[in-house]
Scaffold this motif. Sequence first.
Motif, PDB file in Angstrom:
ATOM      1  N   TRP A 203     -86.226 -36.804 -22.200  1.00  0.00           N
ATOM      2  CA  TRP A 203     -86.981 -36.256 -21.072  1.00  0.00           C
ATOM      3  C   TRP A 203     -86.045 -36.013 -19.887  1.00  0.00           C
ATOM      4  O   TRP A 203     -86.114 -34.964 -19.244  1.00  0.00           O
ATOM      5  N   GLN A 204     -85.176 -36.987 -19.593  1.00  0.00           N
ATOM      6  CA  GLN A 204     -84.240 -36.818 -18.478  1.00  0.00           C
ATOM      7  C   GLN A 204     -83.309 -35.642 -18.734  1.00  0.00           C
ATOM      8  O   GLN A 204     -83.013 -34.866 -17.821  1.00  0.00           O
ATOM      9  N   ARG A 205     -82.859 -35.511 -19.965  1.00  0.00           N
ATOM     10  CA  ARG A 205     -81.977 -34.398 -20.307  1.00  0.00           C
ATOM     11  C   ARG A 205     -82.708 -33.063 -20.161  1.00  0.00           C
ATOM     12  O   ARG A 205     -82.162 -32.103 -19.627  1.00  0.00           O
ATOM     13  N   SER A 206     -83.954 -33.002 -20.619  1.00  0.00           N
ATOM     14  CA  SER A 206     -84.750 -31.779 -20.472  1.00  0.00           C
ATOM     15  C   SER A 206     -84.991 -31.455 -19.004  1.00  0.00           C
ATOM     16  O   SER A 206     -84.926 -30.290 -18.604  1.00  0.00           O
ATOM     17  N   ALA A 207     -85.256 -32.479 -18.206  1.00  0.00           N
ATOM     18  CA  ALA A 207     -85.454 -32.255 -16.773  1.00  0.00           C
ATOM     19  C   ALA A 207     -84.175 -31.717 -16.129  1.00  0.00           C
ATOM     20  O   ALA A 207     -84.219 -30.800 -15.304  1.00  0.00           O
ATOM     21  N   ALA A 208     -83.020 -32.256 -16.518  1.00  0.00           N
ATOM     22  CA  ALA A 208     -81.740 -31.772 -15.977  1.00  0.00           C
ATOM     23  C   ALA A 208     -81.473 -30.345 -16.446  1.00  0.00           C
ATOM     24  O   ALA A 208     -81.017 -29.502 -15.658  1.00  0.00           O
TER      25      ALA A 208
ATOM     26  N   PHE B 209     -83.683 -28.104 -17.233  1.00  0.00           N
ATOM     27  CA  PHE B 209     -84.596 -27.220 -16.510  1.00  0.00           C
ATOM     28  C   PHE B 209     -84.119 -26.998 -15.081  1.00  0.00           C
ATOM     29  O   PHE B 209     -84.166 -25.883 -14.568  1.00  0.00           O
ATOM     30  N   SER B 210     -83.639 -28.063 -14.452  1.00  0.00           N
ATOM     31  CA  SER B 210     -83.120 -27.933 -13.085  1.00  0.00           C
ATOM     32  C   SER B 210     -81.922 -26.992 -13.058  1.00  0.00           C
ATOM     33  O   SER B 210     -81.822 -26.128 -12.176  1.00  0.00           O
TER      34      SER B 210
ATOM     35  N   LYS C 216     -83.159 -23.432 -13.575  1.00  0.00           N
ATOM     36  CA  LYS C 216     -83.793 -22.928 -12.353  1.00  0.00           C
ATOM     37  C   LYS C 216     -82.735 -22.506 -11.328  1.00  0.00           C
ATOM     38  O   LYS C 216     -82.825 -21.435 -10.733  1.00  0.00           O
TER      39      LYS C 216
END
Length: 193
Positions: A58-63, A65-66, A69
């Motif tokens: 999840w943290q990797r996916s959030a990074a 995505f950031s 973006k």
Amino acid sequence: MTDEPTNGGPRQRTKTRGEERADAVKTPSRFELAERIEALEAELAQATARSEEHLYNWQRSAADFSNYKRRTEDERAQLGQFSNAILIGKLLAVLDDFDRALENVPPEAHDAWIEGVKLVERKLRTVLESEGVTPIEAVGQPFDPNLHEAVVHEPTADHPDNQVIGELQRGYRLRDRVIRPSLVRVANNPKEQ
């Protein structure tokens, strides 16, 4: 009355439902309890490992995505700047026409009319400067192929070798990016070679 049976034997007391249920529950041995604890601890360790793996993903996916973006915002900004650069490049041709017109004003032209043309030219320059367009200084500078485009190499002993001695068309930058290099004449000094 007594609780003694009348038929001679001791009377057995009947069990309540709760007591029957309690008797029906099998009490595990210490060995069985130890095995059950080990199994539960192994399940907990597996669940903790899966949880940590899911958290990492999840943290990797959030990074990711950031970063995506930020990258798309940068690309959008660059696309906007590129679009501006195309329009500004077209306006520079108009500015060149103003410069040529003002250099060749006929003597019979009216001063008020000339002042009006100069005012329009200054207004165009101000608009371009507000967008980050600045002219490239060329004459008297050493030749820089990143900023200048040599059109003529003139043999001369009056100037140092590779010095810009004339500007045929002014170059411009859009912030730190060259959108049009200066077309220049460059000194070619045979003594310094």
